[in-house]
Design a protein around this motif. Structure first.
Motif, PDB file in Angstrom:
ATOM      1  N   ASN A 118       0.825  -1.209   0.000  1.00  0.00           N
ATOM      2  CA  ASN A 118       0.000   0.000   0.000  1.00  0.00           C
ATOM      3  C   ASN A 118       0.859   1.258   0.000  1.00  0.00           C
ATOM      4  O   ASN A 118       0.536   2.250  -0.666  1.00  0.00           O
ATOM      5  N   GLU A 119       1.952   1.215   0.755  1.00  0.00           N
ATOM      6  CA  GLU A 119       2.852   2.367   0.779  1.00  0.00           C
ATOM      7  C   GLU A 119       3.480   2.596  -0.593  1.00  0.00           C
ATOM      8  O   GLU A 119       3.629   3.741  -1.034  1.00  0.00           O
ATOM      9  N   THR A 120       3.838   1.506  -1.264  1.00  0.00           N
ATOM     10  CA  THR A 120       4.414   1.630  -2.605  1.00  0.00           C
ATOM     11  C   THR A 120       3.382   2.168  -3.594  1.00  0.00           C
ATOM     12  O   THR A 120       3.696   3.006  -4.442  1.00  0.00           O
ATOM     13  N   VAL A 121       2.150   1.693  -3.476  1.00  0.00           N
ATOM     14  CA  VAL A 121       1.080   2.182  -4.351  1.00  0.00           C
ATOM     15  C   VAL A 121       0.913   3.692  -4.186  1.00  0.00           C
ATOM     16  O   VAL A 121       0.818   4.441  -5.174  1.00  0.00           O
ATOM     17  N   GLN A 122       0.878   4.154  -2.937  1.00  0.00           N
ATOM     18  CA  GLN A 122       0.707   5.591  -2.698  1.00  0.00           C
ATOM     19  C   GLN A 122       1.917   6.375  -3.200  1.00  0.00           C
ATOM     20  O   GLN A 122       1.771   7.492  -3.721  1.00  0.00           O
ATOM     21  N   GLU A 123       3.098   5.807  -3.068  1.00  0.00           N
ATOM     22  CA  GLU A 123       4.302   6.476  -3.573  1.00  0.00           C
ATOM     23  C   GLU A 123       4.238   6.601  -5.093  1.00  0.00           C
ATOM     24  O   GLU A 123       4.603   7.647  -5.657  1.00  0.00           O
ATOM     25  N   ILE A 124       3.781   5.557  -5.754  1.00  0.00           N
ATOM     26  CA  ILE A 124       3.647   5.603  -7.209  1.00  0.00           C
ATOM     27  C   ILE A 124       2.647   6.684  -7.610  1.00  0.00           C
ATOM     28  O   ILE A 124       2.898   7.467  -8.538  1.00  0.00           O
ATOM     29  N   LEU A 125       1.526   6.759  -6.927  1.00  0.00           N
ATOM     30  CA  LEU A 125       0.510   7.755  -7.252  1.00  0.00           C
ATOM     31  C   LEU A 125       1.019   9.170  -6.979  1.00  0.00           C
ATOM     32  O   LEU A 125       0.793  10.089  -7.781  1.00  0.00           O
ATOM     33  N   ASP A 126       1.693   9.350  -5.855  1.00  0.00           N
ATOM     34  CA  ASP A 126       2.259  10.666  -5.546  1.00  0.00           C
ATOM     35  C   ASP A 126       3.266  11.084  -6.615  1.00  0.00           C
ATOM     36  O   ASP A 126       3.302  12.250  -7.032  1.00  0.00           O
ATOM     37  N   THR A 127       4.074  10.131  -7.047  1.00  0.00           N
ATOM     38  CA  THR A 127       5.077  10.429  -8.067  1.00  0.00           C
ATOM     39  C   THR A 127       4.416  10.723  -9.406  1.00  0.00           C
ATOM     40  O   THR A 127       4.865  11.605 -10.147  1.00  0.00           O
ATOM     41  N   ALA A 128       3.355  10.003  -9.721  1.00  0.00           N
ATOM     42  CA  ALA A 128       2.626  10.263 -10.966  1.00  0.00           C
ATOM     43  C   ALA A 128       2.075  11.682 -10.976  1.00  0.00           C
ATOM     44  O   ALA A 128       2.131  12.378 -12.009  1.00  0.00           O
ATOM     45  N   ILE A 129       1.555  12.144  -9.853  1.00  0.00           N
ATOM     46  CA  ILE A 129       1.067  13.521  -9.760  1.00  0.00           C
ATOM     47  C   ILE A 129       2.210  14.498  -9.991  1.00  0.00           C
ATOM     48  O   ILE A 129       2.057  15.517 -10.687  1.00  0.00           O
ATOM     49  N   GLU A 130       3.348  14.201  -9.413  1.00  0.00           N
ATOM     50  CA  GLU A 130       4.530  15.052  -9.582  1.00  0.00           C
ATOM     51  C   GLU A 130       4.929  15.150 -11.053  1.00  0.00           C
ATOM     52  O   GLU A 130       5.180  16.245 -11.568  1.00  0.00           O
ATOM     53  N   GLU A 184     -16.435  27.149  -0.873  1.00  0.00           N
ATOM     54  CA  GLU A 184     -15.145  27.822  -0.682  1.00  0.00           C
ATOM     55  C   GLU A 184     -14.057  26.795  -0.370  1.00  0.00           C
ATOM     56  O   GLU A 184     -12.926  26.891  -0.861  1.00  0.00           O
ATOM     57  N   ALA A 185     -14.394  25.802   0.444  1.00  0.00           N
ATOM     58  CA  ALA A 185     -13.429  24.745   0.774  1.00  0.00           C
ATOM     59  C   ALA A 185     -13.104  23.904  -0.462  1.00  0.00           C
ATOM     60  O   ALA A 185     -11.961  23.480  -0.651  1.00  0.00           O
ATOM     61  N   THR A 186     -14.103  23.683  -1.305  1.00  0.00           N
ATOM     62  CA  THR A 186     -13.875  22.943  -2.551  1.00  0.00           C
ATOM     63  C   THR A 186     -12.914  23.695  -3.457  1.00  0.00           C
ATOM     64  O   THR A 186     -11.990  23.110  -4.033  1.00  0.00           O
ATOM     65  N   ILE A 187     -13.128  24.998  -3.588  1.00  0.00           N
ATOM     66  CA  ILE A 187     -12.244  25.823  -4.418  1.00  0.00           C
ATOM     67  C   ILE A 187     -10.823  25.780  -3.873  1.00  0.00           C
ATOM     68  O   ILE A 187      -9.847  25.683  -4.628  1.00  0.00           O
ATOM     69  N   ALA A 188     -10.686  25.835  -2.552  1.00  0.00           N
ATOM     70  CA  ALA A 188      -9.356  25.778  -1.939  1.00  0.00           C
ATOM     71  C   ALA A 188      -8.676  24.451  -2.252  1.00  0.00           C
ATOM     72  O   ALA A 188      -7.465  24.407  -2.521  1.00  0.00           O
ATOM     73  N   TRP A 189      -9.448  23.356  -2.231  1.00  0.00           N
ATOM     74  CA  TRP A 189      -8.872  22.047  -2.568  1.00  0.00           C
ATOM     75  C   TRP A 189      -8.418  22.024  -4.020  1.00  0.00           C
ATOM     76  O   TRP A 189      -7.341  21.511  -4.338  1.00  0.00           O
ATOM     77  N   VAL A 190      -9.216  22.565  -4.909  1.00  0.00           N
ATOM     78  CA  VAL A 190      -8.867  22.591  -6.333  1.00  0.00           C
ATOM     79  C   VAL A 190      -7.560  23.336  -6.558  1.00  0.00           C
ATOM     80  O   VAL A 190      -6.677  22.876  -7.290  1.00  0.00           O
ATOM     81  N   VAL A 191      -7.429  24.495  -5.924  1.00  0.00           N
ATOM     82  CA  VAL A 191      -6.217  25.299  -6.092  1.00  0.00           C
ATOM     83  C   VAL A 191      -5.001  24.550  -5.552  1.00  0.00           C
ATOM     84  O   VAL A 191      -3.910  24.620  -6.121  1.00  0.00           O
ATOM     85  N   ALA A 192      -5.194  23.800  -4.469  1.00  0.00           N
ATOM     86  CA  ALA A 192      -4.082  23.055  -3.866  1.00  0.00           C
ATOM     87  C   ALA A 192      -3.772  21.758  -4.610  1.00  0.00           C
ATOM     88  O   ALA A 192      -2.675  21.208  -4.452  1.00  0.00           O
ATOM     89  N   ASN A 193      -4.713  21.280  -5.440  1.00  0.00           N
ATOM     90  CA  ASN A 193      -4.537  19.996  -6.137  1.00  0.00           C
ATOM     91  C   ASN A 193      -4.898  20.142  -7.620  1.00  0.00           C
ATOM     92  O   ASN A 193      -5.825  19.481  -8.111  1.00  0.00           O
ATOM     93  N   PRO A 194      -4.178  20.974  -8.355  1.00  0.00           N
ATOM     94  CA  PRO A 194      -4.562  21.250  -9.750  1.00  0.00           C
ATOM     95  C   PRO A 194      -4.508  20.034 -10.660  1.00  0.00           C
ATOM     96  O   PRO A 194      -5.314  19.920 -11.590  1.00  0.00           O
ATOM     97  N   VAL A 195      -3.582  19.103 -10.413  1.00  0.00           N
ATOM     98  CA  VAL A 195      -3.490  17.919 -11.281  1.00  0.00           C
ATOM     99  C   VAL A 195      -4.726  17.039 -11.105  1.00  0.00           C
ATOM    100  O   VAL A 195      -5.366  16.630 -12.087  1.00  0.00           O
ATOM    101  N   LEU A 196      -5.076  16.737  -9.870  1.00  0.00           N
ATOM    102  CA  LEU A 196      -6.272  15.925  -9.628  1.00  0.00           C
ATOM    103  C   LEU A 196      -7.525  16.661 -10.098  1.00  0.00           C
ATOM    104  O   LEU A 196      -8.452  16.037 -10.625  1.00  0.00           O
ATOM    105  N   ALA A 197      -7.550  17.972  -9.907  1.00  0.00           N
ATOM    106  CA  ALA A 197      -8.714  18.756 -10.331  1.00  0.00           C
ATOM    107  C   ALA A 197      -8.921  18.663 -11.836  1.00  0.00           C
ATOM    108  O   ALA A 197     -10.056  18.604 -12.315  1.00  0.00           O
ATOM    109  N   GLN A 198      -7.827  18.641 -12.598  1.00  0.00           N
ATOM    110  CA  GLN A 198      -7.964  18.508 -14.047  1.00  0.00           C
ATOM    111  C   GLN A 198      -8.585  17.164 -14.412  1.00  0.00           C
ATOM    112  O   GLN A 198      -9.421  17.091 -15.315  1.00  0.00           O
TER     113      GLN A 198
END
Length: 211
Positions: A11-23, A95-109
């Motif tokens: 699970n840790e490796t899966v999350q690392e792969i996903l985090d890296t993919a976002i990067e 407003e909280a949704t907009i804040a999440w979008v700004v903080a996570n532009p890759v996922l938001a796309q």
């Protein structure tokens, strides 16, 4: 215990792969994801990556599900506030949704656009997005029950119009000022006005809005 440790490491490796993919997507573009580059950054050979994700589309699917789950988590704290002041809770949640979008532009796309040719989220990945719409419907019905909005606000058309207004704000922000802080961007600053337009159109004293 050995199986638990193995599962935890996986699970840790899966999350690392996903985090890296976002990067990688943040640097190269959402549609330009390279599995070879992801594998290189996490320190494994490309064939080993397929032990965790059988294809690039599987990574997109997992990221879509991550994004939709996070969006639901963003909205959950505002649900208890519906009993006090639904309209204010709706505004705060957006407003909280907009804040999440700004903080996570890759996922938001991934959530708000369709930047990857051939990608369609699986039913499992799309499930939280359905819940997000259900939460919106519950919030609008609460505002109707509280006499703050006309009944049509909680109709299928009302929910759709709400998403059109908010998605428009999000899309414009992502397209033109993706790095602007939440509430500071030229378009995210319009969130309260867009909400006010919706609330005025479906004002309770007007009853059903004219077609």
């Amino acid at each position: 215990m050995r199986e638990d440790r193995r599962l935890r490491r996986r699970n840790e490796t899966v999350q690392e792969i996903l985090d890296t993919a976002i990067e990688v997507m943040g640097e190269e573009g959402v549609a330009a994801l390279s599995l070879a580059e992801v594998a290189r950054r996490v320190g494994m050979r490309p064939p080993s990556l397929y032990q965790y994700f059988p294809s690039k589309l599987a990574i997109y699917d997992a990221l879509f599900e991550r994004g939709t789950r996070q969006m639901v988590e963003v909205l959950d704290p505002y649900l208890p506030r519906l009993a006090e002041d639904p309209r204010r809770a709706i505004a705060a949640g957006q407003e909280a949704t907009i804040a999440w979008v700004v903080a996570n532009p890759v996922l938001a796309q991934l959530l708000y656009w369709r930047p990857v040719p051939g990608f369609e989220p699986s039913p499992q990945a799309f499930g939280p997005a359905v819940r997000q719409l259900e939460v919106l419907g519950e919030a609008l019905r609460a505002a109707v029950d509280a006499g703050q909005l006309a009944p049509a606000a909680a109709s299928e058309e009302g929910v759709a119009l709400f998403t059109v207004l908010m998605s428009g704000v999000i899309s414009q922000q992502l397209s033109n000022e993706p790095s602007a802080p939440a509430g500071k961007g030229r378009f995210t600053r319009l969130t309260p006005k867009a909400l006010d337009m919706f609330f005025r159109y479906y004002a309770a004293e007007k009853g059903e809005p004219d077609e």
